[in-house]
Every structure is written in structure tokens, then in C-alpha cells.
Design a protein around this motif. Structure first.
Motif, PDB file in Angstrom:
ATOM      1  N   LYS A   2      13.214   6.488  11.538  1.00  0.00           N
ATOM      2  CA  LYS A   2      12.256   5.393  11.438  1.00  0.00           C
ATOM      3  C   LYS A   2      12.987   4.047  11.369  1.00  0.00           C
ATOM      4  O   LYS A   2      14.027   3.920  10.736  1.00  0.00           O
ATOM      5  CB  LYS A   2      11.397   5.567  10.189  1.00  0.00           C
ATOM      6  CG  LYS A   2      10.444   6.751  10.238  1.00  0.00           C
ATOM      7  CD  LYS A   2       9.200   6.399  11.021  1.00  0.00           C
ATOM      8  CE  LYS A   2       8.162   7.513  10.906  1.00  0.00           C
ATOM      9  NZ  LYS A   2       6.921   7.179  11.623  1.00  0.00           N
ATOM     10  N   PHE A   4      12.437  -0.220  10.623  1.00  0.00           N
ATOM     11  CA  PHE A   4      11.575  -1.187   9.945  1.00  0.00           C
ATOM     12  C   PHE A   4      12.146  -2.590  10.121  1.00  0.00           C
ATOM     13  O   PHE A   4      13.352  -2.806   9.946  1.00  0.00           O
ATOM     14  CB  PHE A   4      11.451  -0.849   8.458  1.00  0.00           C
ATOM     15  CG  PHE A   4      10.763   0.465   8.205  1.00  0.00           C
ATOM     16  CD1 PHE A   4       9.392   0.528   8.053  1.00  0.00           C
ATOM     17  CD2 PHE A   4      11.500   1.641   8.136  1.00  0.00           C
ATOM     18  CE1 PHE A   4       8.762   1.750   7.831  1.00  0.00           C
ATOM     19  CE2 PHE A   4      10.884   2.862   7.925  1.00  0.00           C
ATOM     20  CZ  PHE A   4       9.498   2.918   7.773  1.00  0.00           C
ATOM     21  N   THR A  57       8.223  -0.577  12.545  1.00  0.00           N
ATOM     22  CA  THR A  57       7.157  -1.071  11.685  1.00  0.00           C
ATOM     23  C   THR A  57       7.544  -2.453  11.174  1.00  0.00           C
ATOM     24  O   THR A  57       8.628  -2.634  10.607  1.00  0.00           O
ATOM     25  CB  THR A  57       6.925  -0.131  10.500  1.00  0.00           C
ATOM     26  OG1 THR A  57       6.578   1.170  10.995  1.00  0.00           O
ATOM     27  CG2 THR A  57       5.817  -0.647   9.609  1.00  0.00           C
ATOM     28  N   ILE A  59       7.243  -5.545   8.676  1.00  0.00           N
ATOM     29  CA  ILE A  59       6.867  -5.835   7.293  1.00  0.00           C
ATOM     30  C   ILE A  59       6.998  -7.341   7.057  1.00  0.00           C
ATOM     31  O   ILE A  59       8.118  -7.868   7.030  1.00  0.00           O
ATOM     32  CB  ILE A  59       7.748  -5.054   6.305  1.00  0.00           C
ATOM     33  CG1 ILE A  59       7.563  -3.546   6.519  1.00  0.00           C
ATOM     34  CG2 ILE A  59       7.428  -5.440   4.859  1.00  0.00           C
ATOM     35  CD1 ILE A  59       8.455  -2.686   5.657  1.00  0.00           C
ATOM     36  N   THR A  77       0.498  -3.256   9.311  1.00  0.00           N
ATOM     37  CA  THR A  77      -0.016  -1.969   8.856  1.00  0.00           C
ATOM     38  C   THR A  77       0.779  -1.335   7.712  1.00  0.00           C
ATOM     39  O   THR A  77       0.452  -0.237   7.283  1.00  0.00           O
ATOM     40  CB  THR A  77      -0.035  -0.969  10.029  1.00  0.00           C
ATOM     41  OG1 THR A  77       1.307  -0.805  10.526  1.00  0.00           O
ATOM     42  CG2 THR A  77      -0.930  -1.467  11.155  1.00  0.00           C
ATOM     43  N   SER A  78       1.801  -2.010   7.232  1.00  0.00           N
ATOM     44  CA  SER A  78       2.648  -1.404   6.206  1.00  0.00           C
ATOM     45  C   SER A  78       2.694  -2.310   4.978  1.00  0.00           C
ATOM     46  O   SER A  78       1.721  -2.991   4.656  1.00  0.00           O
ATOM     47  CB  SER A  78       4.053  -1.164   6.773  1.00  0.00           C
ATOM     48  OG  SER A  78       4.882  -0.496   5.836  1.00  0.00           O
ATOM     49  N   TYR A  79       3.813  -2.340   4.306  1.00  0.00           N
ATOM     50  CA  TYR A  79       4.003  -3.206   3.149  1.00  0.00           C
ATOM     51  C   TYR A  79       4.029  -4.674   3.576  1.00  0.00           C
ATOM     52  O   TYR A  79       4.221  -4.997   4.766  1.00  0.00           O
ATOM     53  CB  TYR A  79       5.316  -2.873   2.448  1.00  0.00           C
ATOM     54  CG  TYR A  79       5.355  -1.516   1.792  1.00  0.00           C
ATOM     55  CD1 TYR A  79       4.928  -1.340   0.476  1.00  0.00           C
ATOM     56  CD2 TYR A  79       5.835  -0.398   2.477  1.00  0.00           C
ATOM     57  CE1 TYR A  79       4.971  -0.096  -0.135  1.00  0.00           C
ATOM     58  CE2 TYR A  79       5.881   0.853   1.878  1.00  0.00           C
ATOM     59  CZ  TYR A  79       5.448   0.997   0.574  1.00  0.00           C
ATOM     60  OH  TYR A  79       5.486   2.237  -0.027  1.00  0.00           O
ATOM     61  N   GLN A  90       1.062  -3.086  -0.963  1.00  0.00           N
ATOM     62  CA  GLN A  90       1.243  -1.746  -0.436  1.00  0.00           C
ATOM     63  C   GLN A  90       0.514  -1.627   0.906  1.00  0.00           C
ATOM     64  O   GLN A  90      -0.282  -2.497   1.272  1.00  0.00           O
ATOM     65  CB  GLN A  90       0.727  -0.731  -1.447  1.00  0.00           C
ATOM     66  CG  GLN A  90       1.458  -0.841  -2.793  1.00  0.00           C
ATOM     67  CD  GLN A  90       1.122   0.272  -3.745  1.00  0.00           C
ATOM     68  OE1 GLN A  90       1.865   1.222  -3.880  1.00  0.00           O
ATOM     69  NE2 GLN A  90      -0.024   0.142  -4.422  1.00  0.00           N
ATOM     70  N   PRO A  91       0.769  -0.560   1.663  1.00  0.00           N
ATOM     71  CA  PRO A  91       0.134  -0.427   2.982  1.00  0.00           C
ATOM     72  C   PRO A  91      -1.392  -0.504   2.966  1.00  0.00           C
ATOM     73  O   PRO A  91      -2.002  -0.926   3.953  1.00  0.00           O
ATOM     74  CB  PRO A  91       0.619   0.946   3.454  1.00  0.00           C
ATOM     75  CG  PRO A  91       1.960   1.087   2.818  1.00  0.00           C
ATOM     76  CD  PRO A  91       1.805   0.474   1.459  1.00  0.00           C
ATOM     77  N   LEU A 206      10.823   3.085   1.136  1.00  0.00           N
ATOM     78  CA  LEU A 206      10.764   3.632   2.493  1.00  0.00           C
ATOM     79  C   LEU A 206      11.733   4.795   2.659  1.00  0.00           C
ATOM     80  O   LEU A 206      11.422   5.777   3.350  1.00  0.00           O
ATOM     81  CB  LEU A 206      11.069   2.532   3.509  1.00  0.00           C
ATOM     82  CG  LEU A 206      10.044   1.395   3.584  1.00  0.00           C
ATOM     83  CD1 LEU A 206      10.560   0.270   4.472  1.00  0.00           C
ATOM     84  CD2 LEU A 206       8.702   1.909   4.102  1.00  0.00           C
ATOM     85  N   GLU A 209      10.233   7.797   1.196  1.00  0.00           N
ATOM     86  CA  GLU A 209       9.108   8.280   1.995  1.00  0.00           C
ATOM     87  C   GLU A 209       9.550   8.905   3.322  1.00  0.00           C
ATOM     88  O   GLU A 209       8.926   9.861   3.801  1.00  0.00           O
ATOM     89  CB  GLU A 209       8.140   7.127   2.285  1.00  0.00           C
ATOM     90  CG  GLU A 209       7.446   6.576   1.051  1.00  0.00           C
ATOM     91  CD  GLU A 209       6.729   5.254   1.324  1.00  0.00           C
ATOM     92  OE1 GLU A 209       6.700   4.826   2.506  1.00  0.00           O
ATOM     93  OE2 GLU A 209       6.191   4.660   0.377  1.00  0.00           O
ATOM     94  N   HIS A 210      10.618   8.366   3.930  1.00  0.00           N
ATOM     95  CA  HIS A 210      10.970   8.754   5.296  1.00  0.00           C
ATOM     96  C   HIS A 210      12.379   9.307   5.450  1.00  0.00           C
ATOM     97  O   HIS A 210      12.757   9.706   6.553  1.00  0.00           O
ATOM     98  CB  HIS A 210      10.829   7.534   6.228  1.00  0.00           C
ATOM     99  CG  HIS A 210       9.460   6.933   6.222  1.00  0.00           C
ATOM    100  ND1 HIS A 210       8.394   7.511   6.877  1.00  0.00           N
ATOM    101  CD2 HIS A 210       8.982   5.801   5.635  1.00  0.00           C
ATOM    102  CE1 HIS A 210       7.312   6.756   6.702  1.00  0.00           C
ATOM    103  NE2 HIS A 210       7.642   5.720   5.953  1.00  0.00           N
TER     104      HIS A 210
END
Length: 250
Positions: A2, A4, A57, A59, A77-79, A90-91, A206, A209-210
Motif C-alpha cells: 500500500k 500513502f 491513498t 491524506i 477517503t482516508s485520514y 479518522q476515515p 497505517l 492496519e496494512h
């Protein structure tokens, strides 16, 4: 893996009409509280944003308050990181309360210094006849920083405020604060308020999470440099303060 992108907003993804080098095919990107257009995107900026959004993504990492951020007409769409790192969304759009509690304590401790400097700037303005005034920026019940704007939008007028009032104070009792001047904005922040700290906090989230991720930082001013330096890669738009300091200088 991923990817960011932590991206500043004003003067990075969009800007006021006065700062648009190309004025054809502009589209509104942000609005004032009265609904009038504040900032625009150029075709090149929209193409870059589409390109980046397709592969990573985005941010937002901005000095904008929650209200000002909600008046940005770009889909994220994210933080989101607001108020120079003072607020994290938050998202789902809700405020990250653990971070908020930490920052509220730090900013409450820094408030007396901000109030003292605001009074000094106010006295200086009254004494010299300068039309600008200091404003304490607060959000969600937390004070964050002082900002001064020139009423005539002459950015160089702020240099005198910085040189005669702010820098002498920082050199003395205000050593726990820093000044950031870019365009028609002069901001004084507690050193405990930094986009880089919020970016580090979100980056750790992140990774949990990923797993392994790649981070990019994008910004226009020297206040963005620290969080950009902490990312794996940095992106600097041309004709900006940071480009002049770091790229054009070479």
C-alpha cells in the motif's frame, strides 16, 4: 504494498486565483464561509491528483481548521490531519480522540505564551498604526496557534511584524515556540504542534492496519519540510517557498 501520500492542501493541490500561473480551465476547489470561491485547481493539478489517487491513498495534511477543511471540494477517503497536526480525522470523518486528548493537554500548556505574544503584537499594531491583528486559532475547544494576515494582502508587510516583535520574543522567553511566514500568513506555533508528529502517528496506524507501506510527502512550504523528510519520498511543487529553498537554490 500500500502507498500513502500525505499532502498539504493550500498552494500544493490548489491555490487562490492570484497564485494561479495559468488561468484557463480553472475549477473551484475550496470556498469561504459565505459560499464564495476561495481557491482553484488548474488542469495540471487535477491531472496530478487523479494520477496520484489512482495509485495511492491521499491524506490531507494541512493547517486548515475543521470548518475550513469541510469547505474543500475534493474527495478524500482516508485520514486527515488538520491544524498543523493538532487534529486527526479518522476515515469515517470522526475526530481521533486519543490524539485529541494528547494535543489538548499540550496546547493548554502552551496557551499562556500565545496569549502573551498576541498581546505584544496587538500593542505593536496599535503603536505603529499597522492594520493587521493577531488571531488565536482554536478548534474543537483547543487553542492551537496565532496567525496574522496583512489586510492589504502585501506579504512583505508581515516581515516587519516578524522581525520587530515575533523573533525577539522567540529568542527570549518564547523559545518553546516557532514562527512560520509564507505569503500572507504569519503563524506562531508551539513547538509541540507539528504536522510531522501527526504524520508519524497516522503512519504507525497505517502500518498496523496494512503491514509494510510506502509513504510520500507533498508540500509547498518550509513548515511541511519535516513531515516530508520523514516520508519515504518527497514531492515539491514548483514556484513554491519550499522549491525556492530546496530546489531552485541548487
Amino acid at each position: 504494498m500500500k502507498k500513502f501520500l500525505f499532502a498539504d492542501l493550500d498552494d500544493t493541490l490548489f491555490q487562490t486565483i492570484e497564485k494561479c500561473a495559468v488561468r484557463e480551465a480553472l475549477e473551484p476547489a475550496a470556498y469561504y464561509s459565505d459560499g464564495s470561491i476561495c481557491s482553484f485547481t488548474t488542469p495540471a493539478q487535477r491531472a496530478v491528483f487523479d494520477f496520484m489517487s489512482a495509485g495511492m491513498t491521499v491524506i490531507p495534511t494541512t493547517a486548515r481548521s475543521l470548518d475550513a477543511y469541510r469547505r474543500v471540494d475534493i474527495g478524500f477517503t482516508s485520514y486527515a490531519i488538520l491544524n498543523f497536526g493538532g487534529v486527526i480525522l479518522q476515515p469515517d470523518g470522526s475526530i481521533e480522540r486519543d490524539w485529541q486528548g494528547r494535543m489538548h493537554g499540550l496546547m493548554t500548556a502552551a496557551l499562556p505564551g500565545l496569549q502573551e505574544l498576541a498581546a505584544r503584537i496587538g500593542d505593536w499594531c496599535a503603536r505603529t498604526g499597522y492594520g493587521g491583528r493577531p488571531r488565536l486559532v482554536e478548534d474543537e475547544g483547543t487553542p492551537f496557534f496565532i496567525v496574522v494576515k496583512d489586510p492589504d494582502k502585501v506579504a512583505l508587510n508581515l516581515e516587519r511584524v516578524e522581525r520587530e516583535v515575533v523573533l525577539p520574543w522567540i529568542a527570549g522567553e518564547g523559545r518553546d515556540y516557532c514562527v512560520h511566514r509564507n505569503g500572507n500568513n504569519l503563524a506562531v506555533l508551539p513547538r509541540s504542534l507539528d504536522k510531522a508528529d501527526a504524520v508519524a502517528y497516522v503512519t504507525e496506524r497505517l502500518r498496523r492496519e496494512h503491514g509494510e507501506i510506502v509513504t510520500f510527502g507533498m508540500g509547498d512550504s518550509r513548515s511541511d519540510a519535516r513531515f516530508m523528510a520523514d516520508c519515504d519520498y518527497a514531492i515539491v511543487p514548483r514556484r513554491t517557498q519550499l522549491a525556492k529553498l530546496a530546489l531552485e537554490a541548487l
